[in-house]
Design an enzyme around this catalytic site. Structure first.
Site, PDB file in Angstrom:
ATOM      1  N   ASP A  86      75.115 -61.138 -57.716  1.00 28.33           N
ATOM      2  CA  ASP A  86      75.540 -62.032 -58.807  1.00 28.33           C
ATOM      3  C   ASP A  86      76.563 -62.997 -58.241  1.00 28.33           C
ATOM      4  OD1 ASP A  86      76.501 -63.066 -61.431  1.00 28.33           O
ATOM      5  OD2 ASP A  86      75.430 -61.360 -62.265  1.00 28.33           O
ATOM      6  N   HIS A 128      64.676 -65.446 -69.124  1.00 28.26           N
ATOM      7  CA  HIS A 128      64.721 -66.193 -70.394  1.00 28.26           C
ATOM      8  C   HIS A 128      65.796 -67.279 -70.406  1.00 28.26           C
ATOM      9  CE1 HIS A 128      67.818 -63.741 -73.027  1.00 28.26           C
ATOM     10  NE2 HIS A 128      68.284 -63.952 -71.829  1.00 28.26           N
TER      11      HIS A 128
HETATM   12  C1  LIG Z   1      72.297 -63.118 -69.310  1.00 31.21           C
HETATM   13  S1  LIG Z   1      73.268 -62.443 -68.036  1.00 31.21           S
HETATM   14  C2  LIG Z   1      72.320 -60.978 -67.696  1.00 31.21           C
HETATM   15  C3  LIG Z   1      73.129 -59.885 -67.080  1.00 31.21           C
HETATM   16  C4  LIG Z   1      72.457 -58.567 -66.807  1.00 31.21           C
HETATM   17  N1  LIG Z   1      71.323 -58.687 -65.929  1.00 31.21           N
HETATM   18  C5  LIG Z   1      72.069 -57.859 -68.097  1.00 31.21           C
HETATM   19  O1  LIG Z   1      70.874 -57.584 -68.292  1.00 31.21           O
HETATM   20  O2  LIG Z   1      72.961 -57.558 -68.891  1.00 31.21           O
HETATM   21  C6  LIG Z   1      72.913 -63.518 -66.676  1.00 31.21           C
HETATM   22  C7  LIG Z   1      73.562 -63.122 -65.360  1.00 31.21           C
HETATM   23  O3  LIG Z   1      73.094 -64.033 -64.346  1.00 31.21           O
HETATM   24  C8  LIG Z   1      74.177 -64.340 -63.491  1.00 31.21           C
HETATM   25  N2  LIG Z   1      73.936 -65.637 -62.850  1.00 31.21           N
HETATM   26  C9  LIG Z   1      73.891 -66.854 -63.452  1.00 31.21           C
HETATM   27  N3  LIG Z   1      73.667 -67.809 -62.544  1.00 31.21           N
HETATM   28  C10 LIG Z   1      73.567 -67.184 -61.349  1.00 31.21           C
HETATM   29  C11 LIG Z   1      73.334 -67.651 -60.020  1.00 31.21           C
HETATM   30  N4  LIG Z   1      73.165 -68.951 -59.767  1.00 31.21           N
HETATM   31  N5  LIG Z   1      73.274 -66.751 -59.007  1.00 31.21           N
HETATM   32  C12 LIG Z   1      73.454 -65.425 -59.276  1.00 31.21           C
HETATM   33  N6  LIG Z   1      73.665 -64.922 -60.515  1.00 31.21           N
HETATM   34  C13 LIG Z   1      73.732 -65.799 -61.539  1.00 31.21           C
HETATM   35  C14 LIG Z   1      75.367 -64.378 -64.430  1.00 31.21           C
HETATM   36  O4  LIG Z   1      76.590 -64.264 -63.751  1.00 31.21           O
HETATM   37  C15 LIG Z   1      75.073 -63.203 -65.370  1.00 31.21           C
HETATM   38  O5  LIG Z   1      75.620 -62.014 -64.866  1.00 31.21           O
END
Ligand SMILES: C[S@@+](CC[C@H](N)C(=O)[O-])C[C@H]1O[C@@H](n2cnc3c(N)ncnc32)[C@H](O)[C@@H]1O
Length: 334
Positions: free
Chosen positions: A197, A244
């Site tokens: 992440d 999504h």
């Molecule tokens: C909607 S949350 C989902 C978190 C987790 N997988 C869950 O099911 O609860 C989206 C996640 O994607 C990560 N994220 C967003 N952009 C990212 C990137 N460019 N590279 C890595 N992670 C990213 C965010 O930090 C966040 O933790």
């Protein structure tokens, strides 16, 4: 069909709940029933005004009123709306109040031009996620709120996932606090895992690994999936509520990186909400689809759409495991 007036005035229910949580009404009742005066003092309101909010919370079913006139948390509020409890989901409310509520005002504009409405709602400043990630306190609150919801679904999934027997290493891409990975590692005792992440998330995830006594098997790998390679060679990858967030182009980029990284025959587990194939609901998913339009770059999809999408990267959908709160896990193999 939902009652027309319950629906049209539903924002009032939401504001009453979000406001009460922010003011600490449910925290004030954690030690037991209290009078309106005691609650008003605890949350810093005038007694007559506090009582009006308490009446609505009773009507909504979050509070109960005892025969002696005192107020108490109902079972759901006691479990999920008191700060510091393991099931606390109220940390997500800040994001709903401060980011989603203002942006939903611009749903007509989002429907007209098909794009997120941050700049209309907040002016020329960074999008809320970027603002949130630059402030440790709000980042931690958001991740803790998401943790409670994801951990519960992950625990239900892990109890019914024989495919994970024998998996040695799982990489959870966009794995946030580690909620999903932790729930899997608790069920599969020889599994090792990595959360991939953004670097800012690392300290929170590492705190959670320690808190659950799993720091010897789980680690955090900071990176950006648009620019950095995803850790390679694991026999299982997971993507929880990531696809999504993105359009086909963005999601395909992430799937391609996982397809390059996974071992032959490896697993892909996708956590997502699923639209009915005939696109008539369910309500919580249809509503979330509009949220993805107005507040992100993504959309909700049907199981068939996911199967076809991952099929283009040589992942074959084998099974779908539903869990509570409408979250589904799609299990695919390459
Ligand atoms: C909607 S949350 C989902 C978190 C987790 N997988 C869950 O099911 O609860 C989206 C996640 O994607 C990560 N994220 C967003 N952009 C990212 C990137 N460019 N590279 C890595 N992670 C990213 C965010 O930090 C966040 O933790």
């Amino acid at each position: 069909m939902m009652d027309i007036w319950d629906c049209a005035l539903g924002f009032m229910n939401a504001q009453a709940l979000l406001t009460a949580e922010e003011m600490g009404v449910f925290d004030a009742l954690d030690s037991g029933p209290r009078t309106a005066v005691e609650i008003a003092d605890a949350v810093g309101l005038r007694k007559d005004l506090a009582e009006r909010l308490l009446t609505t919370l009773c009507a909504l079913g979050f509070l109960e009123r005892w025969p002696d006139g005192r107020f108490a948390n109902g079972p759901e509020a006691a479990e999920k709306l008191v700060r510091g409890k393991p099931g606390y989901v109220g940390a997500m409310f800040r994001h709903i109040r401060e980011d989603l509520y203002p942006v939903w005002r611009y749903l007509p504009e989002a429907l007209a031009d098909g794009s997120a409405q941050w700049s209309r709602a907040f002016g020329p400043q960074p999008a809320p996620t970027e603002r949130m990630y630059s402030d440790q306190a709000s980042l931690r609150a958001f991740l803790e709120g998401m943790h409670a919801i994801t951990y519960q679904a992950g625990t239900e999934f892990s109890a019914q996932a024989p495919e994970l027997n024998g998996v040695r290493r799982l990489v959870d891409v966009g794995g946030a606090s580690g909620a999903f990975l932790i729930s899997v590692a608790q069920s599969f005792r020889s599994l090792q895992g990595t959360v991939f992440d953004l670097p800012a998330v690392g300290p929170v995830a590492e705190d959670f690994f320690r808190q659950y006594g799993l720091a010897d098997r789980l680690n955090f790998h900071g990176g950006d999936f648009w620019e950095d390679p995803i850790p390679a060679g694991a026999d299982c990858y997971s993507l929880g509520f990531i696809l999504h967030d993105w359009d086909m182009e963005g999601g395909s980029h992430i799937l391609a990186r996982i397809a390059e990284a996974v071992r032959p025959g490896g697993l892909l587990i996708i956590g997502e909400y699923l639209l009915n194939e005939d696109r008539t609901g369910p309500l919580h998913v249809a509503r979330m689809d509009l949220n993805m339009l107005v507040a992100a770059r993504g959309r909700e999809r049907t199981a068939r759409e996911y199967a076809e999408w991952i099929g283009a990267f040589d992942f074959e959908l084998q099974r779908i495991q539903p869990t509570s709160m409408g979250k589904h896990f799609l299990i695919a193999r390459r």
